[in-house]
Design a protein around this motif. Structure first.
Motif, PDB file in Angstrom:
ATOM      1  N   GLU A  12       0.808  -1.218   0.000  1.00 55.12           N
ATOM      2  CA  GLU A  12       0.000   0.000   0.000  1.00 55.12           C
ATOM      3  C   GLU A  12       0.847   1.276   0.000  1.00 55.12           C
ATOM      4  O   GLU A  12       0.557   2.209  -0.738  1.00 55.12           O
ATOM      5  CB  GLU A  12      -0.933  -0.007   1.213  1.00 55.12           C
ATOM      6  N   LYS A  13       1.886   1.301   0.831  1.00 48.03           N
ATOM      7  CA  LYS A  13       2.654   2.537   1.004  1.00 48.03           C
ATOM      8  C   LYS A  13       4.029   2.497   0.333  1.00 48.03           C
ATOM      9  O   LYS A  13       4.759   3.482   0.378  1.00 48.03           O
ATOM     10  CB  LYS A  13       2.830   2.833   2.501  1.00 48.03           C
ATOM     11  N   GLY A  14       4.375   1.363  -0.262  1.00 48.76           N
ATOM     12  CA  GLY A  14       5.700   1.215  -0.851  1.00 48.76           C
ATOM     13  C   GLY A  14       5.777   1.736  -2.281  1.00 48.76           C
ATOM     14  O   GLY A  14       4.881   2.423  -2.781  1.00 48.76           O
ATOM     15  N   ILE A  15       6.864   1.387  -2.951  1.00 48.91           N
ATOM     16  CA  ILE A  15       7.076   1.785  -4.343  1.00 48.91           C
ATOM     17  C   ILE A  15       6.209   0.914  -5.254  1.00 48.91           C
ATOM     18  O   ILE A  15       6.205  -0.313  -5.126  1.00 48.91           O
ATOM     19  CB  ILE A  15       8.559   1.648  -4.726  1.00 48.91           C
ATOM     20  N   GLY A  67      14.444   4.948 -11.460  1.00 53.48           N
ATOM     21  CA  GLY A  67      15.308   5.512 -10.425  1.00 53.48           C
ATOM     22  C   GLY A  67      14.704   6.751  -9.802  1.00 53.48           C
ATOM     23  O   GLY A  67      14.828   6.982  -8.593  1.00 53.48           O
ATOM     24  N   THR A  68      14.015   7.551 -10.618  1.00 47.27           N
ATOM     25  CA  THR A  68      13.355   8.752 -10.097  1.00 47.27           C
ATOM     26  C   THR A  68      12.277   8.391  -9.081  1.00 47.27           C
ATOM     27  O   THR A  68      12.125   9.072  -8.052  1.00 47.27           O
ATOM     28  CB  THR A  68      12.740   9.553 -11.260  1.00 47.27           C
ATOM     29  N   CYS A  69      11.522   7.301  -9.355  1.00 47.04           N
ATOM     30  CA  CYS A  69      10.486   6.864  -8.411  1.00 47.04           C
ATOM     31  C   CYS A  69      11.089   6.477  -7.066  1.00 47.04           C
ATOM     32  O   CYS A  69      10.502   6.750  -6.013  1.00 47.04           O
ATOM     33  CB  CYS A  69       9.712   5.679  -8.986  1.00 47.04           C
ATOM     34  N   VAL A  70      12.251   5.841  -7.087  1.00 46.61           N
ATOM     35  CA  VAL A  70      12.907   5.439  -5.838  1.00 46.61           C
ATOM     36  C   VAL A  70      13.268   6.670  -5.012  1.00 46.61           C
ATOM     37  O   VAL A  70      12.987   6.735  -3.809  1.00 46.61           O
ATOM     38  CB  VAL A  70      14.163   4.593  -6.129  1.00 46.61           C
ATOM     39  N   ILE A  71      13.901   7.646  -5.657  1.00 47.54           N
ATOM     40  CA  ILE A  71      14.315   8.851  -4.919  1.00 47.54           C
ATOM     41  C   ILE A  71      13.086   9.625  -4.438  1.00 47.54           C
ATOM     42  O   ILE A  71      13.075  10.147  -3.310  1.00 47.54           O
ATOM     43  CB  ILE A  71      15.209   9.737  -5.803  1.00 47.54           C
TER      44      ILE A  71
END
Length: 353
Positions: A139-142, A160-164
């Motif tokens: 629910e709250k993760g990537i 990579g942008t989503c991770v940051i």
């Protein structure tokens, strides 16, 4: 206790023999103070060692006109060592790190990566294992996505942008620079895996940071069910054949025969598991005519070679040298296509099974 020298860079290169004009694949390891080279990656003892103190490096090296992306290391005793990389960016990355290692030795300094000199202090409360579980929270993760790039579909991955962005929004870090350091730590510890040529090249050291804060750099969780599907040149989905791996790249190339040295058009299909480059009759036929085992191979561009008179107009050649030193010569339709094939084969040779 004396500190072990740091491994700066390692990978397969083609090395010229010291006595004869023979070029063989070697597993090359750049240390802070020297270059070791091994016959195979799994070997425990090096075939030789090149000390960097008092050495110089020359690139581009034009001593061998038919070989591209060659660089030369000249040691203090004026002995030359020649190495050939697979493509321009790889050669420049080796040259950059060797130059830096020589400069550090001459100045009495420790070798340090650019990204580690920024001294970004991470909060001491960060636990990579706990952070990984949070990133995977349904629910709250990537969010895992289906992304397309270079006629390939990457399933269960993210940018990579989503991770940051996620690290910033979850208050795990204070800014994006700090996020790059933390994401690089997750990558080096195996909590994240690179997917695609852009992120894999960075992870191999061909960028200032191993992790990229980019929308076209893809990553995935190691236990996420990630898989990649290839597309053909006419954008139709490639039908899966009776092989375990996914198709990384396919197309027609000219191949030189081993016995008669004649050139024939073959359809090539590159798969990542097992790491083989199969070739077929372009007129049809489901059974491959042969296969090139890529695990541990070296692939490089070449300018010219004997027996190419019939097809020497474009001269877009490259060479695959397998782990057991069998040489295959192929010709692409353009220099751009040659580079694409070299990078794809090199990637599979590193990561394929």
């Amino acid at each position: 206790m004396e500190r072990e020298p740091m491994r700066v860079r390692e990978g397969y290169l083609v090395k010229k023999g010291s006595m004869f004009n023979t070029w063989k694949p070697m597993w090359v390891v750049l240390l802070e103070d020297g270059i070791e080279f091994y016959k195979r990656k799994a070997d425990n003892s090096p075939k030789g060692m090149i000390p960097l103190k008092g050495s110089s490096i020359h690139s581009p090296c034009q001593d061998f006109g038919k070989r591209m992306f060659v660089f030369k290391v000249t040691v203090a005793k004026q002995q030359d060592h020649f190495f050939q990389a697979a493509y321009l960016e790889e050669r420049d990355a080796w040259v950059r790190d060797i130059k830096k290692a020589i400069h550090c030795i001459d100045g009495g300094q420790r070798f340090a990566r650019k990204s580690t000199r920024k001294s970004i202090r991470l909060p001491e409360t960060i636990n990579l294992s706990a952070l990984y579980l949070s990133m995977k929270d349904p629910e709250k993760g990537i969010k895992e996505l289906k992304l397309e790039k270079d006629k390939r579909v990457f399933n269960h991955c993210f940018t990579g942008t989503c991770v940051i962005d996620w690290l910033v929004s979850s208050s795990s870090i204070r800014n994006r620079k700090e996020g790059l350091l933390l994401a690089s730590s997750l990558l080096s510890e195996g909590y994240l895996q690179p997917a695609g040529d852009t992120s894999k090249a960075a992870a191999e050291g061909l960028s200032d940071t191993p992790f990229l804060d980019l929308s076209d750099a893809y990553y995935y969780f190691p236990d996420s069910g990630f898989f990649c599907e290839g597309y053909s040149s006419d954008d139709d989905v490639v039908l899966k054949e009776e092989f375990r791996g996914t198709i990384v790249k396919q197309g027609c190339l000219l191949k030189q025969g081993h016995r008669r040295k004649n050139w024939k058009v073959r359809k090539f299909v590159l798969r990542d598991d097992p790491a083989y480059l199969h070739y077929y009759d372009p007129a049809g036929g489901e059974e491959p005519l042969g296969a090139i085992h890529l695990r541990g191979c070296v692939v490089t561009a070449v300018e010219d070679m004997p027996d190419t008179k019939k097809y020497d107009a474009d001269n877009i050649l490259f060479e695959i040298i397998t782990a057991n030193e069998i040489h295959y010569y192929l010709q692409a339709a353009s220099s751009t296509e040659r580079t694409e094939w070299i990078k794809a084969i090199q990637s599979v040779a590193r990561t394929g099974k």
